[in-house]
Scaffold this motif. Structure first.
Motif, mmCIF file in Angstrom:
data_model
loop_
_atom_site.group_PDB
_atom_site.id
_atom_site.type_symbol
_atom_site.label_atom_id
_atom_site.label_comp_id
_atom_site.label_asym_id
_atom_site.label_seq_id
_atom_site.Cartn_x
_atom_site.Cartn_y
_atom_site.Cartn_z
ATOM 1 N N HIS A 13 11.237 -1.707 9.492
ATOM 2 C CA HIS A 13 10.007 -2.500 9.635
ATOM 3 C C HIS A 13 10.141 -3.911 9.059
ATOM 4 O O HIS A 13 9.217 -4.713 9.173
ATOM 5 N N THR A 70 0.822 -1.226 0.000
ATOM 6 C CA THR A 70 0.000 0.000 0.000
ATOM 7 C C THR A 70 0.847 1.263 0.000
ATOM 8 O O THR A 70 0.317 2.369 -0.012
ATOM 9 N N GLY A 71 2.167 1.100 0.048
ATOM 10 C CA GLY A 71 3.061 2.267 0.120
ATOM 11 C C GLY A 71 3.378 2.810 -1.262
ATOM 12 O O GLY A 71 2.826 2.375 -2.281
ATOM 13 N N ASP A 72 4.285 3.763 -1.272
ATOM 14 C CA ASP A 72 4.598 4.459 -2.523
ATOM 15 C C ASP A 72 5.163 3.518 -3.586
ATOM 16 O O ASP A 72 4.768 3.557 -4.745
ATOM 17 N N ILE A 73 6.098 2.694 -3.199
ATOM 18 C CA ILE A 73 6.701 1.780 -4.179
ATOM 19 C C ILE A 73 5.694 0.703 -4.597
ATOM 20 O O ILE A 73 5.567 0.369 -5.781
ATOM 21 N N PRO A 129 14.065 -3.770 -2.616
ATOM 22 C CA PRO A 129 14.377 -2.404 -3.042
ATOM 23 C C PRO A 129 14.789 -1.568 -1.829
ATOM 24 O O PRO A 129 14.907 -0.343 -1.928
ATOM 25 N N VAL A 154 8.791 -2.347 2.494
ATOM 26 C CA VAL A 154 8.629 -1.557 3.731
ATOM 27 C C VAL A 154 10.003 -0.975 4.088
ATOM 28 O O VAL A 154 11.038 -1.458 3.619
ATOM 29 N N LYS A 203 -7.072 -2.152 3.518
ATOM 30 C CA LYS A 203 -6.292 -1.041 2.949
ATOM 31 C C LYS A 203 -5.689 -1.481 1.597
ATOM 32 O O LYS A 203 -5.697 -0.729 0.623
ATOM 33 N N ALA A 207 9.804 6.685 -6.104
ATOM 34 C CA ALA A 207 8.453 6.111 -6.163
ATOM 35 C C ALA A 207 7.516 6.989 -6.991
ATOM 36 O O ALA A 207 6.709 6.495 -7.782
ATOM 37 N N ILE A 247 15.035 4.107 -7.975
ATOM 38 C CA ILE A 247 14.028 4.854 -8.754
ATOM 39 C C ILE A 247 13.038 5.485 -7.782
ATOM 40 O O ILE A 247 12.458 4.786 -6.940
ATOM 41 N N ASN A 286 16.405 0.465 1.039
ATOM 42 C CA ASN A 286 17.608 1.287 1.211
ATOM 43 C C ASN A 286 17.664 1.769 2.658
ATOM 44 O O ASN A 286 16.831 2.587 3.053
ATOM 45 N N SER A 329 -0.673 -5.983 3.038
ATOM 46 C CA SER A 329 -0.738 -4.891 4.017
ATOM 47 C C SER A 329 -0.940 -5.501 5.399
ATOM 48 O O SER A 329 -1.347 -6.652 5.524
ATOM 49 N N ARG A 330 -0.688 -4.683 6.416
ATOM 50 C CA ARG A 330 -1.062 -5.134 7.762
ATOM 51 C C ARG A 330 -2.577 -5.170 7.872
ATOM 52 O O ARG A 330 -3.116 -5.859 8.701
ATOM 53 N N ASN A 382 16.004 -0.251 -6.428
ATOM 54 C CA ASN A 382 16.454 0.552 -5.275
ATOM 55 C C ASN A 382 16.559 2.039 -5.571
ATOM 56 O O ASN A 382 16.399 2.856 -4.668
HETATM 57 N N1 LIG Z 1 9.877 5.826 -1.799
HETATM 58 C C1 LIG Z 1 10.840 5.766 -2.695
HETATM 59 O O1 LIG Z 1 10.991 6.670 -3.535
HETATM 60 C C2 LIG Z 1 11.773 4.561 -2.724
HETATM 61 C C3 LIG Z 1 12.655 4.415 -3.808
HETATM 62 C C4 LIG Z 1 13.460 3.275 -3.867
HETATM 63 C C5 LIG Z 1 13.421 2.336 -2.845
HETATM 64 N N2 LIG Z 1 12.571 2.523 -1.792
HETATM 65 C C6 LIG Z 1 12.549 1.510 -0.727
HETATM 66 O O2 LIG Z 1 11.343 0.766 -0.902
HETATM 67 C C7 LIG Z 1 10.807 0.395 0.374
HETATM 68 C C8 LIG Z 1 9.378 0.899 0.436
HETATM 69 O O3 LIG Z 1 9.385 2.303 0.362
HETATM 70 P P1 LIG Z 1 8.021 3.137 0.364
HETATM 71 O O4 LIG Z 1 8.384 4.560 0.147
HETATM 72 O O5 LIG Z 1 7.030 2.480 -0.528
HETATM 73 O O6 LIG Z 1 7.566 2.942 1.901
HETATM 74 P P2 LIG Z 1 6.323 3.577 2.643
HETATM 75 O O7 LIG Z 1 5.356 4.103 1.641
HETATM 76 O O8 LIG Z 1 6.806 4.510 3.707
HETATM 77 O O9 LIG Z 1 5.739 2.320 3.418
HETATM 78 C C9 LIG Z 1 5.347 1.129 2.760
HETATM 79 C C10 LIG Z 1 4.341 0.400 3.610
HETATM 80 O O10 LIG Z 1 4.956 -0.044 4.827
HETATM 81 C C11 LIG Z 1 3.916 -0.339 5.742
HETATM 82 N N3 LIG Z 1 4.294 0.104 7.082
HETATM 83 C C12 LIG Z 1 4.323 1.367 7.572
HETATM 84 N N4 LIG Z 1 4.705 1.354 8.864
HETATM 85 C C13 LIG Z 1 4.917 0.061 9.192
HETATM 86 C C14 LIG Z 1 5.294 -0.596 10.389
HETATM 87 N N5 LIG Z 1 5.519 0.076 11.524
HETATM 88 N N6 LIG Z 1 5.403 -1.948 10.359
HETATM 89 C C15 LIG Z 1 5.147 -2.653 9.225
HETATM 90 N N7 LIG Z 1 4.756 -2.077 8.068
HETATM 91 C C16 LIG Z 1 4.655 -0.742 8.054
HETATM 92 C C17 LIG Z 1 2.655 0.400 5.276
HETATM 93 O O11 LIG Z 1 1.731 -0.576 4.814
HETATM 94 P P3 LIG Z 1 0.423 -1.002 5.636
HETATM 95 O O12 LIG Z 1 0.046 0.152 6.537
HETATM 96 O O13 LIG Z 1 -0.581 -1.201 4.559
HETATM 97 O O14 LIG Z 1 0.787 -2.229 6.344
HETATM 98 C C18 LIG Z 1 3.176 1.226 4.115
HETATM 99 O O15 LIG Z 1 2.211 1.438 3.115
HETATM 100 C C19 LIG Z 1 11.708 1.032 1.441
HETATM 101 O O16 LIG Z 1 12.539 0.056 1.999
HETATM 102 C C20 LIG Z 1 12.531 2.075 0.681
HETATM 103 O O17 LIG Z 1 13.855 2.200 1.197
HETATM 104 C C21 LIG Z 1 11.735 3.606 -1.721
#
Ligand SMILES: NC(=O)c1ccc[n+]([C@@H]2O[C@H](COP(=O)([O-])OP(=O)(O)OC[C@H]3O[C@@H](n4cnc5c(N)ncnc54)[C@H](OP(=O)(O)O)[C@@H]3O)[C@@H](O)[C@H]2O)c1
Length: 219
Positions: free
Chosen positions: A79, A9-12, A100, A75, A35, A144, A142, A102, A30-31, A140
């Motif tokens: 987490h 459900t997150g950005d990626i 992915p 995540v 959602k 989101a 790109i 980081n 998702s948890r 890793n």
């Molecule tokens: N964002 C970027 O631009 C980007 C780019 C490259 C790589 N990454 C990597 O990709 C991964 C995901 O990034 P993201 O930006 O998509 O993350 P995010 O949107 O911050 O979070 C992804 C999901 O993690 C779950 N989450 C939040 N808090 C949590 C907790 N306390 N325990 C367990 N689950 C939890 C939530 O899902 P639910 O609430 O539905 O469970 C949330 O939708 C990260 O490791 C990041 O380093 C991100």
């Protein structure tokens, strides 16, 4: 192929669903399954509005792993351990797992690479998985946000690290199906930290130079 996304459900997760669910079954985890269902419906609606089919559904993180051929851990690094602890490890056996993830920090306004003692998130996550799981880095570097801009090409290089040649090949094939992404073999999992550390670099470059969605393109 069935691709299960932990934290879908997150950005990626949302971005991967938008870019891949016309070709593969995307199982968003998702948890809270409700959602994930909402995000799946949004994905189907967005792609439907562009006359594209979308095979996407929302479930719990554990079900996403159970039903998948390939699992993406989407995540934040802090987490990952508690999330994996809530998933029956038998569902991860023999599966390809894409990281992915980081591990980063932010200090004095700048991002920095903040790896665990293992040297990278990927190496730390490997220890959390059954021995038969095949972990590979992917996606890793790109942003989101860029994934969601469906009118724009993703013209980046995706560095793939891993120790299992077949898993690496499968992930590189998957990467190459998305827009103009170009997958390259970046070596064994032992060097995954190099790939992960590029993300704080591109974020700092974007911030300092007023640039958006900076990415990595090796040619
Ligand atoms: N964002 C970027 O631009 C980007 C780019 C490259 C790589 N990454 C990597 O990709 C991964 C995901 O990034 P993201 O930006 O998509 O993350 P995010 O949107 O911050 O979070 C992804 C999901 O993690 C779950 N989450 C939040 N808090 C949590 C907790 N306390 N325990 C367990 N689950 C939890 C939530 O899902 P639910 O609430 O539905 O469970 C949330 O939708 C990260 O490791 C990041 O380093 C991100």
């Amino acid at each position: 192929m069935k691709i299960g996304i932990i934290g879908g459900t997150g950005d990626i997760g949302k971005g991967l669903a938008l870019r891949l669910s016309d070709k593969h079954e995307i199982i968003l985890g998702s948890r809270e399954a409700s959602k994930a269902c909402e995000v799946a419906e949004e994905t189907i609606s967005t792609l439907g509005g562009r006359s594209c089919k979308s095979l996407c559904r929302g479930v719990s993180n554990e079900e996403a792993v159970r039903d998948a051929d390939i699992v993406v851990i989407s995540v934040m690094f802090q987490h990952v351990a508690p999330t994996l602890a809530g998933i029956n490890p038998k569902y991860l056996e023999n599966k390809i797992v894409i990281s992915p993830v980081n591990p980063m920090g932010k200090k004095d306004g700048y991002f920095f690479f903040n790896p665990p003692t293992e040297g990278s998130a990927a190496l730390a996550i490997k220890k959390m998985l059954p021995e038969s799981a095949k972990i590979v880095t992917g996606f890793n570097n790109i942003a989101a946000h860029k994934w969601t801009l469906l009118d724009e090409e993703l013209d980046y290089t995706v560095a793939v690290c891993g120790d299992d040649a077949d898993a690496k090949k499968a992930v590189m094939k998957l990467v190459s199906e998305v827009s103009k992404l170009h997958a390259v073999d970046a070596g064994p999992l032992a060097v995954a930290g190099i790939v992960e550390s590029l993300t704080p670099l591109v974020l700092n470059i974007a911030m300092n130079n007023g640039m958006k969605d900076v990415g990595v393109h090796f040619s």
